[in-house]
Write a protein that holds these residues in place. Sequence first.
Motif, mmCIF file in Angstrom:
data_model
loop_
_atom_site.group_PDB
_atom_site.id
_atom_site.type_symbol
_atom_site.label_atom_id
_atom_site.label_comp_id
_atom_site.label_asym_id
_atom_site.label_seq_id
_atom_site.Cartn_x
_atom_site.Cartn_y
_atom_site.Cartn_z
ATOM 1 N N ARG A 131 -11.075 2.623 -2.821
ATOM 2 C CA ARG A 131 -10.502 3.600 -3.730
ATOM 3 C C ARG A 131 -9.861 4.756 -3.156
ATOM 4 N NH1 ARG A 131 -15.137 4.812 -7.514
ATOM 5 N NH2 ARG A 131 -14.213 2.689 -8.774
ATOM 6 N N ASP A 132 -8.816 4.987 -3.590
ATOM 7 C CA ASP A 132 -8.042 6.036 -3.391
ATOM 8 C C ASP A 132 -8.461 7.462 -4.018
ATOM 9 O OD1 ASP A 132 -6.080 8.125 -2.312
ATOM 10 O OD2 ASP A 132 -4.636 7.298 -3.975
ATOM 11 N N THR A 133 -9.042 8.449 -3.125
ATOM 12 C CA THR A 133 -9.230 9.620 -3.804
ATOM 13 C C THR A 133 -8.727 10.855 -2.955
ATOM 14 O OG1 THR A 133 -11.136 9.561 -2.220
ATOM 15 C CG2 THR A 133 -11.669 8.748 -4.512
ATOM 16 N N ASN A 134 -7.915 10.442 -1.678
ATOM 17 C CA ASN A 134 -7.412 11.522 -0.982
ATOM 18 C C ASN A 134 -5.971 11.601 -0.958
ATOM 19 O OD1 ASN A 134 -9.920 12.545 -0.264
ATOM 20 N ND2 ASN A 134 -10.090 10.595 0.946
ATOM 21 N N TYR A 135 -5.162 10.282 -1.339
ATOM 22 C CA TYR A 135 -3.805 10.331 -1.145
ATOM 23 C C TYR A 135 -3.000 11.225 -1.992
ATOM 24 C CZ TYR A 135 -4.385 6.468 2.086
ATOM 25 O OH TYR A 135 -4.370 5.535 3.099
ATOM 26 N N THR A 136 -2.256 11.811 -1.581
ATOM 27 C CA THR A 136 -0.914 12.549 -2.371
ATOM 28 C C THR A 136 0.432 11.863 -2.428
ATOM 29 O OG1 THR A 136 -0.012 13.862 -0.490
ATOM 30 C CG2 THR A 136 -2.123 14.699 -1.606
ATOM 31 N N ARG A 137 1.228 12.450 -3.158
ATOM 32 C CA ARG A 137 2.649 11.776 -3.270
ATOM 33 C C ARG A 137 3.175 11.671 -1.874
ATOM 34 N NH1 ARG A 137 5.633 11.455 -8.537
ATOM 35 N NH2 ARG A 137 7.282 11.240 -7.237
ATOM 36 N N ALA A 138 2.953 12.607 -0.983
ATOM 37 C CA ALA A 138 3.700 12.861 0.249
ATOM 38 C C ALA A 138 2.814 11.873 1.389
ATOM 39 C CB ALA A 138 3.617 14.147 0.726
ATOM 40 N N THR A 139 1.689 11.471 1.218
ATOM 41 C CA THR A 139 0.886 10.849 2.041
ATOM 42 C C THR A 139 0.467 9.279 1.640
ATOM 43 O OG1 THR A 139 -1.387 11.654 1.166
ATOM 44 C CG2 THR A 139 -0.229 12.971 2.851
ATOM 45 N N ILE A 140 0.368 9.065 0.583
ATOM 46 C CA ILE A 140 0.075 7.609 0.187
ATOM 47 C C ILE A 140 1.207 6.509 1.121
ATOM 48 C CG2 ILE A 140 1.706 7.457 -1.798
ATOM 49 C CD1 ILE A 140 -0.757 5.760 -2.986
ATOM 50 N N PRO A 141 0.506 5.550 1.823
ATOM 51 C CA PRO A 141 1.244 4.719 2.502
ATOM 52 C C PRO A 141 1.762 3.556 1.760
ATOM 53 C CG PRO A 141 -0.807 4.318 2.973
ATOM 54 C CD PRO A 141 -0.904 5.593 2.153
#
Length: 291
Positions: A131-141
């Motif tokens: 579950r993604d809880t940390n990514y941002t628009r700049a970091t999501i791969p």
Amino acid sequence: MMYAVVLLVFCSWLALLCPFVQAYENLALNKPAWQSGTFKSYTGADRAVDGQYTNLHDEAGQCAASNTFEKRTAEWRVDLGSVKSIHHVFLQYATHNVMWDENNFHADDFLGFSVYISNTTNKEDGVLCFRDTNYTRATIPNPVNITCPYHGRYVIYFNNRTHPPYPEGYSEYTWIRLCEVEVYGCNVYTYGSDCKHCGNCSGGVQCNHVTGTCPNGCDAGIYGDKCDLECANNAYGVECKEMCGNCSNGEPCHHVDGTCPHGCDAGMYGNKCDLVNMRIMFSFNLDYITF
């Protein structure tokens, strides 16, 4: 010539770094898929498991896309046909065929996604893989590989916007824009990147999916870290701790239960030839008595 040598060295290094990429089978390819809504006839759930994702525009016919406009949840799943031993899941999200960075307008609805493995179509019956809880628009791969060492029949992608407020950069609503989902692994009771069969683990449990070792030891008559060797040296039973009786002609006993395949030596009886026939032994001894 030099180019070929450099390429060979690079490929060898890559093989050591990422061995699973080469050997695991894509279990999801062309399997039945479902999603919680379809945008257009050519954006059905099956487009995410058809092996085609050279065009990453969500309306180009190679991506699964939902029609969940102003919807708070989006769900997609693939049926692997039976329970499989999964190693990792690969996700390729739509990019609109433009650079994937913080300015890509699909990044905001990819944020916050989850992946589940389940034996039913209900994600709550399964396990949460990621579950993604940390990514941002700049970091999501994108694409993304998710290690997922579980057993299951259904791989479920889920996203929601049901509990605002959400972090900065998240979309207000959510959609499905999956261009490809690849599920790599093996059939159950296998291990390793080449899907070797497990040995005889005690109780018929699955061996370690990476090393092949058995968590609770071996079935009777079997030994070794991977429980793939039969008892030898006239031993049998659990952990090969029992010794064979006097089988006929010195034959080894059965490695599991200790029985003798062709009977016993003279003077012995019983299924395991471990009992002395006193009548025969008494008669034998009388032959040597002189008066």
